[in-house]
Design a protein around this motif. Structure first.
Motif, PDB file in Angstrom:
ATOM      1  N   LEU A   1       0.825  -1.207   0.000  1.00 12.45           N
ATOM      2  CA  LEU A   1       0.000   0.000   0.000  1.00 12.45           C
ATOM      3  C   LEU A   1       0.864   1.263   0.000  1.00 12.45           C
ATOM      4  N   LYS A   2       2.142   1.104   0.281  1.00 19.58           N
ATOM      5  CA  LYS A   2       3.049   2.253   0.356  1.00 19.58           C
ATOM      6  C   LYS A   2       3.857   2.453  -0.932  1.00 19.58           C
ATOM      7  N   LYS A   3       3.449   1.801  -2.009  1.00 17.87           N
ATOM      8  CA  LYS A   3       4.201   1.924  -3.261  1.00 17.87           C
ATOM      9  C   LYS A   3       4.261   3.356  -3.787  1.00 17.87           C
ATOM     10  N   ASP A   4       3.269   4.166  -3.389  1.00 22.63           N
ATOM     11  CA  ASP A   4       3.255   5.558  -3.857  1.00 22.63           C
ATOM     12  C   ASP A   4       3.530   6.557  -2.727  1.00 22.63           C
ATOM     13  N   GLU A   5       4.081   6.070  -1.613  1.00 22.57           N
ATOM     14  CA  GLU A   5       4.362   6.938  -0.476  1.00 22.57           C
ATOM     15  C   GLU A   5       5.599   7.783  -0.789  1.00 22.57           C
ATOM     16  N   GLU A   6       5.405   9.054  -1.076  1.00 20.23           N
ATOM     17  CA  GLU A   6       6.481   9.902  -1.585  1.00 20.23           C
ATOM     18  C   GLU A   6       7.656  10.023  -0.619  1.00 20.23           C
ATOM     19  N   GLY A   7       7.368  10.185   0.666  1.00 19.11           N
ATOM     20  CA  GLY A   7       8.447  10.328   1.639  1.00 19.11           C
ATOM     21  C   GLY A   7       9.322   9.094   1.701  1.00 19.11           C
ATOM     22  N   LEU A   8       8.693   7.927   1.683  1.00 16.69           N
ATOM     23  CA  LEU A   8       9.423   6.659   1.734  1.00 16.69           C
ATOM     24  C   LEU A   8      10.253   6.454   0.464  1.00 16.69           C
ATOM     25  N   LEU A   9       9.661   6.760  -0.674  1.00 18.32           N
ATOM     26  CA  LEU A   9      10.368   6.638  -1.941  1.00 18.32           C
ATOM     27  C   LEU A   9      11.576   7.574  -1.997  1.00 18.32           C
ATOM     28  N   ALA A  10      11.390   8.779  -1.461  1.00 15.88           N
ATOM     29  CA  ALA A  10      12.475   9.769  -1.489  1.00 15.88           C
ATOM     30  C   ALA A  10      13.660   9.313  -0.648  1.00 15.88           C
ATOM     31  N   VAL A  11      13.394   8.746   0.524  1.00 12.86           N
ATOM     32  CA  VAL A  11      14.484   8.272   1.383  1.00 12.86           C
ATOM     33  C   VAL A  11      15.217   7.106   0.724  1.00 12.86           C
ATOM     34  N   ALA A  12      14.469   6.178   0.163  1.00 15.90           N
ATOM     35  CA  ALA A  12      15.092   5.029  -0.500  1.00 15.90           C
ATOM     36  C   ALA A  12      15.963   5.484  -1.663  1.00 15.90           C
ATOM     37  N   ASN A  13      15.479   6.448  -2.422  1.00 19.86           N
ATOM     38  CA  ASN A  13      16.252   6.954  -3.563  1.00 19.86           C
ATOM     39  C   ASN A  13      17.505   7.706  -3.105  1.00 19.86           C
ATOM     40  N   LYS A  14      17.378   8.470  -2.029  1.00 18.61           N
ATOM     41  CA  LYS A  14      18.515   9.244  -1.535  1.00 18.61           C
ATOM     42  C   LYS A  14      19.690   8.355  -1.173  1.00 18.61           C
ATOM     43  N   TYR A  15      19.401   7.223  -0.536  1.00 18.39           N
ATOM     44  CA  TYR A  15      20.476   6.340  -0.077  1.00 18.39           C
ATOM     45  C   TYR A  15      20.703   5.142  -1.002  1.00 18.39           C
ATOM     46  N   ASN A  16      19.937   5.114  -2.102  1.00 22.16           N
ATOM     47  CA  ASN A  16      20.039   4.002  -3.053  1.00 22.16           C
ATOM     48  C   ASN A  16      19.752   2.662  -2.376  1.00 22.16           C
ATOM     49  N   TRP A  17      18.741   2.655  -1.503  1.00 23.30           N
ATOM     50  CA  TRP A  17      18.326   1.424  -0.821  1.00 23.30           C
ATOM     51  C   TRP A  17      17.200   0.764  -1.599  1.00 23.30           C
ATOM     52  N   PRO A  18      17.253  -0.544  -1.816  1.00 22.42           N
ATOM     53  CA  PRO A  18      16.105  -1.237  -2.411  1.00 22.42           C
ATOM     54  C   PRO A  18      14.882  -1.084  -1.515  1.00 22.42           C
ATOM     55  N   LEU A  19      13.732  -0.850  -2.099  1.00 24.55           N
ATOM     56  CA  LEU A  19      12.481  -0.717  -1.350  1.00 24.55           C
ATOM     57  C   LEU A  19      11.618  -1.927  -1.700  1.00 24.55           C
ATOM     58  N   ILE A  20      11.403  -2.796  -0.726  1.00 25.11           N
ATOM     59  CA  ILE A  20      10.723  -4.072  -0.941  1.00 25.11           C
ATOM     60  C   ILE A  20       9.283  -3.980  -0.426  1.00 25.11           C
ATOM     61  N   PHE A  21       8.338  -4.416  -1.252  1.00 27.31           N
ATOM     62  CA  PHE A  21       6.924  -4.341  -0.876  1.00 27.31           C
ATOM     63  C   PHE A  21       6.334  -5.745  -0.730  1.00 27.31           C
ATOM     64  N   TYR A  22       5.516  -5.914   0.305  1.00 26.53           N
ATOM     65  CA  TYR A  22       4.807  -7.169   0.526  1.00 26.53           C
ATOM     66  C   TYR A  22       3.311  -6.907   0.608  1.00 26.53           C
ATOM     67  N   THR A  23       2.522  -7.892   0.178  1.00 28.31           N
ATOM     68  CA  THR A  23       1.073  -7.783   0.313  1.00 28.31           C
ATOM     69  C   THR A  23       0.680  -8.049   1.764  1.00 28.31           C
ATOM     70  N   ALA A  24      -0.538  -7.668   2.113  1.00 22.38           N
ATOM     71  CA  ALA A  24      -1.045  -7.934   3.463  1.00 22.38           C
ATOM     72  C   ALA A  24      -1.036  -9.428   3.750  1.00 22.38           C
ATOM     73  N   GLU A  25      -1.376 -10.233   2.752  1.00 19.86           N
ATOM     74  CA  GLU A  25      -1.398 -11.684   2.923  1.00 19.86           C
ATOM     75  C   GLU A  25       0.003 -12.223   3.232  1.00 19.86           C
ATOM     76  N   GLN A  26       0.993 -11.698   2.540  1.00 17.60           N
ATOM     77  CA  GLN A  26       2.366 -12.141   2.798  1.00 17.60           C
ATOM     78  C   GLN A  26       2.822 -11.757   4.199  1.00 17.60           C
ATOM     79  N   LEU A  27       2.438 -10.570   4.654  1.00 17.68           N
ATOM     80  CA  LEU A  27       2.828 -10.128   5.991  1.00 17.68           C
ATOM     81  C   LEU A  27       2.098 -10.923   7.069  1.00 17.68           C
ATOM     82  N   ASN A  28       0.840 -11.229   6.824  1.00 17.42           N
ATOM     83  CA  ASN A  28       0.062 -11.977   7.819  1.00 17.42           C
ATOM     84  C   ASN A  28       0.532 -13.424   7.946  1.00 17.42           C
ATOM     85  N   ALA A  29       1.267 -13.912   6.959  1.00 17.59           N
ATOM     86  CA  ALA A  29       1.777 -15.280   7.016  1.00 17.59           C
ATOM     87  C   ALA A  29       3.003 -15.396   7.921  1.00 17.59           C
ATOM     88  N   VAL A  30       3.522 -14.250   8.394  1.00 20.09           N
ATOM     89  CA  VAL A  30       4.710 -14.239   9.246  1.00 20.09           C
ATOM     90  C   VAL A  30       4.293 -14.093  10.711  1.00 20.09           C
TER      91      VAL A  30
END
Length: 359
Positions: free
Chosen positions: A277-306
């Motif tokens: 749900l955060k794929k379009d979160e501008e602040g998060l995207l900006a931080v990841a781009n600034k430090y060249n960090w991969p930004l990994i997204f999971y679905t709610a179903e994938q998170l609930n399986a953990v």
């Protein structure tokens, strides 16, 4: 992208052979020996002194493969040299393709690797004079590079490299990161000894040291770097959640403060992980781009399986998952125990894990 340059009749034949074997190379040769099919093949022809062409190509390509005499190449590139971190790889091939010679930027620029590759393609002899390659020992400036490790600073690269190749006592302390860094089929040289901790290495009084860790060293450990190089492996996994519209500044501040409290280095961050749900979160995207960090997204179903320690009904009502930062960090890192299970700070929730092993 590489450029292959030839100026003689035999050199043109070698260049055309490489045209078929190096699909990502651009071929340049003198129009004096044109075959007539150059335009169709995308081969570049030039006239006049090759010195002027090399001046154009030097900064435009990752590497130059020159079928020109070594002495001539040295004279032509000498005025173009700037810095070993930015100069391209330069490889020379003799006019009979018997030898492929690594001339410039052997390690950082990749000339040694390119030399071996081209020599293999031409069934030629690779000529590499870099001491660490010849002695089959650790190349200090390339140590962990294939894994993405970063130096903390480069000031001691030269003296530590000298200690390695001169067979002085060199200590390796590795607290994290990939362990399969030794790739030769011979044993690690006896002058290079591995220690379980910085304290143990200091006690052994080595002449030089290689330290691989995500930690910020304590004051009493810093003596190891008097003639040592500190490497930052990519092992820190950050799970993160935030309210919609949270600024990049707030997200960055929480990450920096958290890692500082943990005494972890920002250079060792491997990935940021969150819900899709955060794929379009501008602040998060900006931080990841600034430090060249991969930004990994999971679905709610994938998170609930953990399985997580602190499931939240409130979070579930908003995003469909019982947690975001904690399960995201666990899922990516493969760890059930986190360094930091969950911390909420303003609009940001953060969890931290340490990644181990290959992915």
């Amino acid at each position: 992208m590489y450029a292959v340059v030839a100026i003689t009749k035999h050199g043109v034949e070698i260049a055309r052979k490489l045209y078929d074997q190096l699909p990502h190379a651009h071929i340049y040769y003198t129009d004096k020996f044109a075959k007539g099919d150059e335009a169709k093949k995308g081969i570049h022809l030039f006239s006049g002194n090759v010195r002027f062409l090399l001046a154009e190509l030097f900064s435009a390509y990752r590497g130059l493969i020159l079928i020109i005499s070594l002495g001539a190449v040295v004279r032509m590139i000498a005025p173009l040299l700037k810095d070993k971190k930015t100069d391209p790889a330069v490889v020379v091939i003799d006019d009979k393709a018997e030898h492929v010679i690594s001339v410039l930027s052997g390690h950082l620029g990749g000339a040694n690797e390119l030399t071996r590759k081209v020599a293999n393609l031409l069934d030629a002899r690779p000529v590499i004079t870099t001491a660490s390659d010849v002695q089959r020992t650790i190349a200090v400036d390339l140590f962990g590079r294939s894994f993405g490790w970063e130096w903390e600073n480069e000031n001691n690269l030269t003296p530590v490299s000298a200690a390695v190749v001169n067979e002085q006592h060199v200590a390796i302390v590795q607290e994290s990161g990939e362990r399969n860094w030794w790739t030769y089929d011979t044993p690690i040289p006896s002058n290079i000894r591995q220690y379980a901790s910085v304290a143990e290495a200091l006690e052994a009084e080595p002449d030089a040291a290689l330290v691989v860790t995500h930690r910020l060293l304590e004051k009493e450990e810093e003596d190891i770097l008097q003639n040592g190089v500190l490497y930052r492996p990519k092992v820190i996994v950050i799970g993160i959640g935030c309210n919609r519209g949270t600024s990049a500044e707030e997200i960055e501040r929480v990450i920096c403060d958290t890692l500082q409290q943990l005494r972890f280095s920002m250079k060792s961050v491997k990935a940021l992980c969150t819900i899709d749900l955060k794929k379009d979160e501008e602040g998060l995207l900006a931080v990841a781009n600034k430090y060249n960090w991969p930004l990994i997204f999971y679905t709610a179903e994938q998170l609930n399986a953990v399985p997580i320690d602190e499931p939240s009904e409130t979070v579930f009502r908003y995003v469909g998952a019982y947690g975001v930062s904690e399960p995201a960090a666990k899922r990516y890192s493969g760890q059930q125990q986190l360094v930091l299970t969950k911390k909420k700070s303003g609009n940001v929730t953060i969890s931290v894990a340490l990644w181990e092993g290959e992915r």
